[in-house]
Design an enzyme around this catalytic site. Structure first.
Site, PDB file in Angstrom:
ATOM      1  N   PRO A   6      33.950  37.162  44.864  1.00  0.00           N
ATOM      2  CA  PRO A   6      34.706  38.105  46.137  1.00  0.00           C
ATOM      3  C   PRO A   6      35.611  38.790  46.166  1.00  0.00           C
ATOM      4  O   PRO A   6      36.622  38.415  45.303  1.00  0.00           O
ATOM      5  CB  PRO A   6      34.240  37.246  47.033  1.00  0.00           C
ATOM      6  CG  PRO A   6      34.428  35.824  46.321  1.00  0.00           C
ATOM      7  CD  PRO A   6      33.678  35.822  45.332  1.00  0.00           C
ATOM      8  N   ASN A   7      35.460  39.917  46.539  1.00  0.00           N
ATOM      9  CA  ASN A   7      36.922  40.966  46.586  1.00  0.00           C
ATOM     10  C   ASN A   7      36.797  41.530  45.265  1.00  0.00           C
ATOM     11  O   ASN A   7      38.094  42.236  45.171  1.00  0.00           O
ATOM     12  CB  ASN A   7      38.032  40.455  47.130  1.00  0.00           C
ATOM     13  CG  ASN A   7      37.791  40.087  48.469  1.00  0.00           C
ATOM     14  OD1 ASN A   7      37.404  40.654  49.363  1.00  0.00           O
ATOM     15  ND2 ASN A   7      37.320  38.759  48.797  1.00  0.00           N
ATOM     16  N   ARG A  14      44.203  47.552  45.744  1.00  0.00           N
ATOM     17  CA  ARG A  14      44.917  47.003  46.014  1.00  0.00           C
ATOM     18  C   ARG A  14      45.711  45.443  45.636  1.00  0.00           C
ATOM     19  O   ARG A  14      44.689  45.194  44.435  1.00  0.00           O
ATOM     20  CB  ARG A  14      44.396  46.334  47.254  1.00  0.00           C
ATOM     21  CG  ARG A  14      43.142  47.304  48.484  1.00  0.00           C
ATOM     22  CD  ARG A  14      43.738  47.470  49.423  1.00  0.00           C
ATOM     23  NE  ARG A  14      42.783  47.637  50.868  1.00  0.00           N
ATOM     24  CZ  ARG A  14      41.862  48.949  50.149  1.00  0.00           C
ATOM     25  NH1 ARG A  14      41.948  49.737  49.094  1.00  0.00           N
ATOM     26  NH2 ARG A  14      40.933  48.976  51.278  1.00  0.00           N
ATOM     27  N   TYR A  19      47.237  41.601  40.824  1.00  0.00           N
ATOM     28  CA  TYR A  19      45.739  41.367  40.313  1.00  0.00           C
ATOM     29  C   TYR A  19      45.524  42.852  39.276  1.00  0.00           C
ATOM     30  O   TYR A  19      44.555  42.472  38.445  1.00  0.00           O
ATOM     31  CB  TYR A  19      44.433  41.025  40.740  1.00  0.00           C
ATOM     32  CG  TYR A  19      44.745  39.806  41.573  1.00  0.00           C
ATOM     33  CD1 TYR A  19      44.557  39.380  41.735  1.00  0.00           C
ATOM     34  CD2 TYR A  19      44.830  40.120  43.709  1.00  0.00           C
ATOM     35  CE1 TYR A  19      44.125  38.066  41.763  1.00  0.00           C
ATOM     36  CE2 TYR A  19      44.630  38.870  43.909  1.00  0.00           C
ATOM     37  CZ  TYR A  19      44.605  37.678  44.005  1.00  0.00           C
ATOM     38  OH  TYR A  19      44.261  37.159  44.667  1.00  0.00           O
ATOM     39  N   ASN A  70      34.270  34.519  36.857  1.00  0.00           N
ATOM     40  CA  ASN A  70      35.479  35.035  37.154  1.00  0.00           C
ATOM     41  C   ASN A  70      34.656  34.666  39.234  1.00  0.00           C
ATOM     42  O   ASN A  70      34.253  35.208  39.929  1.00  0.00           O
ATOM     43  CB  ASN A  70      36.850  36.035  37.524  1.00  0.00           C
ATOM     44  CG  ASN A  70      37.510  35.757  38.429  1.00  0.00           C
ATOM     45  OD1 ASN A  70      37.417  35.232  39.751  1.00  0.00           O
ATOM     46  ND2 ASN A  70      38.774  36.615  38.114  1.00  0.00           N
ATOM     47  N   ALA A  73      37.535  33.419  45.248  1.00  0.00           N
ATOM     48  CA  ALA A  73      38.137  32.735  45.438  1.00  0.00           C
ATOM     49  C   ALA A  73      36.932  31.808  45.879  1.00  0.00           C
ATOM     50  O   ALA A  73      36.788  30.145  46.194  1.00  0.00           O
ATOM     51  CB  ALA A  73      37.745  33.220  47.230  1.00  0.00           C
ATOM     52  N   GLU A  94      34.835  29.754  32.894  1.00  0.00           N
ATOM     53  CA  GLU A  94      35.724  30.581  33.398  1.00  0.00           C
ATOM     54  C   GLU A  94      37.032  31.062  33.678  1.00  0.00           C
ATOM     55  O   GLU A  94      37.298  31.182  32.080  1.00  0.00           O
ATOM     56  CB  GLU A  94      36.206  29.127  34.720  1.00  0.00           C
ATOM     57  CG  GLU A  94      36.724  29.540  35.881  1.00  0.00           C
ATOM     58  CD  GLU A  94      37.080  28.077  36.056  1.00  0.00           C
ATOM     59  OE1 GLU A  94      37.208  26.919  35.838  1.00  0.00           O
ATOM     60  OE2 GLU A  94      37.659  27.742  37.495  1.00  0.00           O
ATOM     61  N   HIS A  96      39.903  33.745  35.336  1.00  0.00           N
ATOM     62  CA  HIS A  96      40.724  34.385  36.300  1.00  0.00           C
ATOM     63  C   HIS A  96      41.458  35.154  36.333  1.00  0.00           C
ATOM     64  O   HIS A  96      42.603  35.273  34.605  1.00  0.00           O
ATOM     65  CB  HIS A  96      41.998  32.627  37.093  1.00  0.00           C
ATOM     66  CG  HIS A  96      40.374  31.675  37.505  1.00  0.00           C
ATOM     67  ND1 HIS A  96      39.674  31.668  38.760  1.00  0.00           N
ATOM     68  CD2 HIS A  96      40.229  30.838  37.054  1.00  0.00           C
ATOM     69  CE1 HIS A  96      39.297  31.507  38.985  1.00  0.00           C
ATOM     70  NE2 HIS A  96      39.576  30.210  38.042  1.00  0.00           N
ATOM     71  N   ARG A 103      49.949  29.361  41.676  1.00  0.00           N
ATOM     72  CA  ARG A 103      50.140  29.911  43.184  1.00  0.00           C
ATOM     73  C   ARG A 103      49.848  28.856  43.525  1.00  0.00           C
ATOM     74  O   ARG A 103      50.067  27.384  43.292  1.00  0.00           O
ATOM     75  CB  ARG A 103      48.934  30.688  42.781  1.00  0.00           C
ATOM     76  CG  ARG A 103      49.167  31.786  41.814  1.00  0.00           C
ATOM     77  CD  ARG A 103      48.247  33.019  42.207  1.00  0.00           C
ATOM     78  NE  ARG A 103      47.826  33.359  43.582  1.00  0.00           N
ATOM     79  CZ  ARG A 103      46.747  34.378  43.824  1.00  0.00           C
ATOM     80  NH1 ARG A 103      45.749  34.222  42.892  1.00  0.00           N
ATOM     81  NH2 ARG A 103      46.798  34.959  45.122  1.00  0.00           N
TER      82      ARG A 103
HETATM   83  O1  CA2 Z   1      43.054  35.047  39.675  1.00  0.00           O
HETATM   84  C1  CA2 Z   1      41.810  34.700  39.552  1.00  0.00           C
HETATM   85  O2  CA2 Z   1      41.370  35.912  39.001  1.00  0.00           O
HETATM   86  C2  CA2 Z   1      41.306  34.765  41.256  1.00  0.00           C
HETATM   87  O3  CA2 Z   1      39.815  34.598  40.637  1.00  0.00           O
HETATM   88  C3  CA2 Z   1      41.499  35.766  42.540  1.00  0.00           C
HETATM   89  C4  CA2 Z   1      40.492  34.979  43.601  1.00  0.00           C
HETATM   90  C5  CA2 Z   1      41.163  34.086  43.823  1.00  0.00           C
HETATM   91  O4  CA2 Z   1      41.089  34.035  45.307  1.00  0.00           O
HETATM   92  C6  CA2 Z   1      41.748  32.965  42.896  1.00  0.00           C
HETATM   93  O5  CA2 Z   1      42.423  32.046  43.359  1.00  0.00           O
HETATM   94  C7  CA2 Z   1      41.744  33.280  41.760  1.00  0.00           C
HETATM   95  C8  CA2 Z   1      41.034  36.542  44.069  1.00  0.00           C
HETATM   96  C9  CA2 Z   1      40.234  37.795  44.085  1.00  0.00           C
HETATM   97  C10 CA2 Z   1      40.344  38.947  45.370  1.00  0.00           C
HETATM   98  O6  CA2 Z   1      41.070  40.218  44.420  1.00  0.00           O
HETATM   99  C11 CA2 Z   1      41.313  41.224  44.481  1.00  0.00           C
HETATM  100  C12 CA2 Z   1      41.421  41.945  44.056  1.00  0.00           C
HETATM  101  C13 CA2 Z   1      41.982  43.578  44.911  1.00  0.00           C
HETATM  102  C14 CA2 Z   1      42.830  43.161  45.713  1.00  0.00           C
HETATM  103  C15 CA2 Z   1      42.505  41.936  46.879  1.00  0.00           C
HETATM  104  C16 CA2 Z   1      42.214  40.921  45.948  1.00  0.00           C
END
Ligand code: CA2
Length: 145
Positions: A6-7, A14, A19, A70, A73, A94, A96, A103
């Protein structure tokens, strides 16, 4: 099969400070090119929905040799994704983008890590390429042993 949770569809648009500026389409293209250089192909999917990721993992059985995931969340919450990975039994890596251990404490745990061969985190978008190289090496080792 490469799966994004997700996201991650928002990558590059963003929160570039956390990221990066690489988009998901860039990542999929780069992984595809790197796979092609080693005679492999990748199929990439993103979903914001936990059950859709579970469906993709189940579909991987019979059509993929390995999974790079990946779970975003869902890493920290999803027994369903971990169960699906365990059930299909394919080697999984996996990934990230960020170093989750540097974090918030709620990002330190992973339901997915125990059912994966390994985890790559903190290297941004290049982590996917590292995961691909690692899993292709593993598959080659298995096929020659
Ligand atoms: O570091 C990573 O790849 C995470 O899997 C990213 C997740 C986070 O919840 C994990 O703890 C670590 C969040 C992905 C959100 O992606 C976004 C990308 C651009 C803007 C906002 C969010």
């Amino acid at each position: 099969m490469v799966l994004h949770g997700p996201n991650l569809n928002l990558l590059g648009t963003r929160e570039p400070g956390v990221y990066g500026t690489t988009t998901l389409a860039d990542i999929d293209r780069q992984v595809g090119e790197r796979a092609a250089a080693r005679g492999a192909t990748v199929e990439c999917h993103q979903s914001n929905v936990e059950g859709e990721l579970v469906n993709r993992i189940q579909e991987a059985r019979g059509r993929a040799q390995a999974i790079i995931i990946n779970p975003a969340a869902y890493t920290h919450t999803s027994v369903a994704i971990a169960d699906a990975l365990r059930a299909v039994g394919l080697p999984a890596v996996e990934v990230h983008l960020s170093n989750v251990h540097a974090r918030e404490p709620y990002r330190h745990g992973s339901f997915v890590a125990p059912v994966c061969v390994g985890t790559i985190g903190g290297f941004g978008a290049r982590g996917y390429g590292l995961a691909l190289e690692a899993v292709l090496d593993l598959l080659e080792e298995k096929s020659t042993s």
